[in-house]
Design an enzyme around this catalytic site. Structure first.
Site, PDB file in Angstrom:
ATOM      1  N   SER A 146      18.668  -2.402 -17.432  1.00  0.00           N
ATOM      2  CA  SER A 146      19.665  -1.360 -17.181  1.00  0.00           C
ATOM      3  C   SER A 146      20.367  -1.658 -15.867  1.00  0.00           C
ATOM      4  O   SER A 146      19.757  -2.205 -14.938  1.00  0.00           O
ATOM      5  CB  SER A 146      18.990   0.011 -17.082  1.00  0.00           C
ATOM      6  OG  SER A 146      19.931   0.989 -16.647  1.00  0.00           O
ATOM      7  N   TYR A 160      12.664   5.413 -13.518  1.00  0.00           N
ATOM      8  CA  TYR A 160      13.262   4.631 -14.613  1.00  0.00           C
ATOM      9  C   TYR A 160      13.890   3.349 -14.057  1.00  0.00           C
ATOM     10  O   TYR A 160      13.680   2.250 -14.595  1.00  0.00           O
ATOM     11  CB  TYR A 160      14.315   5.492 -15.316  1.00  0.00           C
ATOM     12  CG  TYR A 160      15.200   4.758 -16.304  1.00  0.00           C
ATOM     13  CD1 TYR A 160      14.769   4.522 -17.611  1.00  0.00           C
ATOM     14  CD2 TYR A 160      16.465   4.297 -15.941  1.00  0.00           C
ATOM     15  CE1 TYR A 160      15.580   3.855 -18.517  1.00  0.00           C
ATOM     16  CE2 TYR A 160      17.274   3.631 -16.840  1.00  0.00           C
ATOM     17  CZ  TYR A 160      16.840   3.407 -18.128  1.00  0.00           C
ATOM     18  OH  TYR A 160      17.643   2.742 -19.018  1.00  0.00           O
TER      19      TYR A 160
HETATM   20  P1  NAP Z   1      17.705   5.808 -27.720  1.00  0.00           P
HETATM   21  O1  NAP Z   1      18.994   6.030 -28.421  1.00  0.00           O
HETATM   22  O2  NAP Z   1      16.955   6.973 -27.176  1.00  0.00           O
HETATM   23  O3  NAP Z   1      16.750   4.969 -28.683  1.00  0.00           O
HETATM   24  C1  NAP Z   1      15.488   4.602 -28.211  1.00  0.00           C
HETATM   25  C2  NAP Z   1      14.775   3.782 -29.248  1.00  0.00           C
HETATM   26  O4  NAP Z   1      13.503   3.407 -28.707  1.00  0.00           O
HETATM   27  C3  NAP Z   1      14.512   4.552 -30.519  1.00  0.00           C
HETATM   28  O5  NAP Z   1      14.613   3.671 -31.616  1.00  0.00           O
HETATM   29  C4  NAP Z   1      13.070   5.021 -30.344  1.00  0.00           C
HETATM   30  O6  NAP Z   1      12.378   5.137 -31.579  1.00  0.00           O
HETATM   31  C5  NAP Z   1      12.478   3.859 -29.580  1.00  0.00           C
HETATM   32  N1  NAP Z   1      11.296   4.222 -28.804  1.00  0.00           N
HETATM   33  C6  NAP Z   1      11.157   5.207 -27.888  1.00  0.00           C
HETATM   34  N2  NAP Z   1       9.912   5.197 -27.386  1.00  0.00           N
HETATM   35  C7  NAP Z   1       9.260   4.180 -28.010  1.00  0.00           C
HETATM   36  C8  NAP Z   1       7.943   3.663 -27.932  1.00  0.00           C
HETATM   37  N3  NAP Z   1       7.022   4.188 -27.112  1.00  0.00           N
HETATM   38  N4  NAP Z   1       7.623   2.605 -28.718  1.00  0.00           N
HETATM   39  C9  NAP Z   1       8.517   2.067 -29.561  1.00  0.00           C
HETATM   40  N5  NAP Z   1       9.786   2.524 -29.679  1.00  0.00           N
HETATM   41  C10 NAP Z   1      10.139   3.566 -28.909  1.00  0.00           C
HETATM   42  O7  NAP Z   1      17.899   4.813 -26.478  1.00  0.00           O
HETATM   43  P2  NAP Z   1      19.025   3.691 -26.197  1.00  0.00           P
HETATM   44  O8  NAP Z   1      20.068   4.285 -25.373  1.00  0.00           O
HETATM   45  O9  NAP Z   1      19.379   3.001 -27.459  1.00  0.00           O
HETATM   46  O10 NAP Z   1      18.187   2.730 -25.248  1.00  0.00           O
HETATM   47  C11 NAP Z   1      17.692   1.475 -25.683  1.00  0.00           C
HETATM   48  C12 NAP Z   1      17.358   0.656 -24.442  1.00  0.00           C
HETATM   49  O11 NAP Z   1      18.541   0.491 -23.666  1.00  0.00           O
HETATM   50  C13 NAP Z   1      16.338   1.334 -23.528  1.00  0.00           C
HETATM   51  O12 NAP Z   1      15.454   0.384 -23.012  1.00  0.00           O
HETATM   52  C14 NAP Z   1      17.194   1.912 -22.422  1.00  0.00           C
HETATM   53  O13 NAP Z   1      16.483   2.028 -21.218  1.00  0.00           O
HETATM   54  C15 NAP Z   1      18.286   0.870 -22.338  1.00  0.00           C
HETATM   55  N6  NAP Z   1      19.513   1.378 -21.706  1.00  0.00           N
HETATM   56  C16 NAP Z   1      20.265   2.349 -22.291  1.00  0.00           C
HETATM   57  C17 NAP Z   1      21.417   2.796 -21.660  1.00  0.00           C
HETATM   58  C18 NAP Z   1      22.289   3.877 -22.245  1.00  0.00           C
HETATM   59  O14 NAP Z   1      23.205   4.356 -21.535  1.00  0.00           O
HETATM   60  N7  NAP Z   1      22.101   4.282 -23.479  1.00  0.00           N
HETATM   61  C19 NAP Z   1      21.785   2.261 -20.427  1.00  0.00           C
HETATM   62  C20 NAP Z   1      20.994   1.281 -19.864  1.00  0.00           C
HETATM   63  C21 NAP Z   1      19.864   0.832 -20.517  1.00  0.00           C
HETATM   64  P3  NAP Z   1      11.999   6.577 -32.211  1.00  0.00           P
HETATM   65  O15 NAP Z   1      13.272   7.334 -32.345  1.00  0.00           O
HETATM   66  O16 NAP Z   1      11.390   6.235 -33.507  1.00  0.00           O
HETATM   67  O17 NAP Z   1      11.055   7.225 -31.246  1.00  0.00           O
END
Ligand code: NAP
Length: 251
Positions: A146, A160
């Site tokens: 991130s 985080y």
């Molecule tokens: P999201 O929409 O909340 O999706 C999270 C995903 O991770 C879901 O598929 C969820 O599955 C899964 N997950 C959560 N806890 C888990 C666990 N303990 N074991 C296995 N799977 C788990 O999040 P996102 O925004 O796509 O984020 C994905 C990655 O990008 C993360 O690492 C996040 O830190 C990073 N990121 C995101 C952003 C942003 O702005 N969105 C920015 C920087 C970095 P379930 O629904 O089945 O629980």
């Protein structure tokens, strides 16, 4: 079942950026292991989509924060595919905004367990399968970090940001350690991306609220992150390792 397609594991592949990575991987012809914890219907829908494209895919429920569950996840991959070419270390969580002085131990540990320990467990297991030192065929690991690792997450979630900062250190160190074993390790640093993660942190409108801080003046899409991740994983990035790609609109 042995397969000739390249096999990709996407942790947290059921929703958000992980689901977009799965969608992009289907277009590129990867066989897929889609990991999730709760979003079973979404994960199964992606399996169906892969199957409709003539690909092999499984959805596996596993909490990456548990070493035992990660072991079981990889056993399913071994049994189904007998190989692993790409690990997308994507599963991650945030928590509600908090001042650093108020961060509770349980919350910090949960963030570290999933975002950091989960990425470590998954990368360790991937290296054991990919490394030419273990008779593997090499491979690629992409850590979804991130931009918070650089910005620090003040007043919201320094914990985080720290989990992602440590993931960045792992990227640098592991990339150097396995560069001679056929494995490339890189990281993506997404900025403000439209996914449900912000709602899970208590603020669904967070991307729009902060978009004016982004030089491009907008949030990004999950697919914009996914396409960068797919490139890093691909042979087109064959001389790229230990690198960080900020997908953050210039932030
Ligand atoms: P999201 O929409 O909340 O999706 C999270 C995903 O991770 C879901 O598929 C969820 O599955 C899964 N997950 C959560 N806890 C888990 C666990 N303990 N074991 C296995 N799977 C788990 O999040 P996102 O925004 O796509 O984020 C994905 C990655 O990008 C993360 O690492 C996040 O830190 C990073 N990121 C995101 C952003 C942003 O702005 N969105 C920015 C920087 C970095 P379930 O629904 O089945 O629980």
């Amino acid at each position: 079942m042995a397969t000739s397609n390249k096999v990709m594991l996407v942790t947290g592949g059921s929703r958000g950026i992980g689901a977009a990575i799965v969608e992009a991987a289907i277009i590129r012809g990867y066989d897929l292991c889609i990991n999730y914890t709760r979003a079973e219907p979404e994960a199964n829908a992606l399996v169906d989509k892969a199957a409709a494209a003539g690909l092999n895919a499984i959805a596996v429920q596993a909490d990456v924060g548990s070493a035992e569950q990660v072991d079981k996840l990889y056993t399913e991959i071994d049994n189904k595919f007998g190989r692993l070419d790409v690990l997308m270390n994507n599963a991650g969580i945030v928590a509600e905004p908090s001042k650093f002085e108020d961060l509770e131990e349980q919350r910090i540990r949960r963030i570290m367990d999933i975002n950091l320990m989960g990425a470590i467990y998954c990368a360790k297991a991937a290296v054991k399968r990919m490394s030419t030192q273990h008779n593997g065929n090499g491979g690629s690991i992409v850590n979804i970090s991130s931009i918070a690792a650089i910005l620090g997450g003040p007043n919201e979630y320094v914990d985080y940001a720290m989990s992602k900062g440590a993931m960045d250190s792992m990227t640098t160190g592991l990339a150097k350690e396995v560069a001679d074993n056929g494995i490339r390790v890189n990281a993506i640093r997404p900025g403000l991306i439209y996914t449900d993660i912000h709602a899970s942190g208590g603020e669904p409108g967070r991307v729009d609220r902060l978009a004016n801080l982004v030089p491009m003046q907008r949030g990004g899409t999950a697919m914009e992150v996914a396409l960068a991740a797919l490139w890093l994983a691909s042979d087109e990035a064959s001389y790229v390792t230990g690198s960080f790609l900020n997908v953050s609109g210039g932030r």
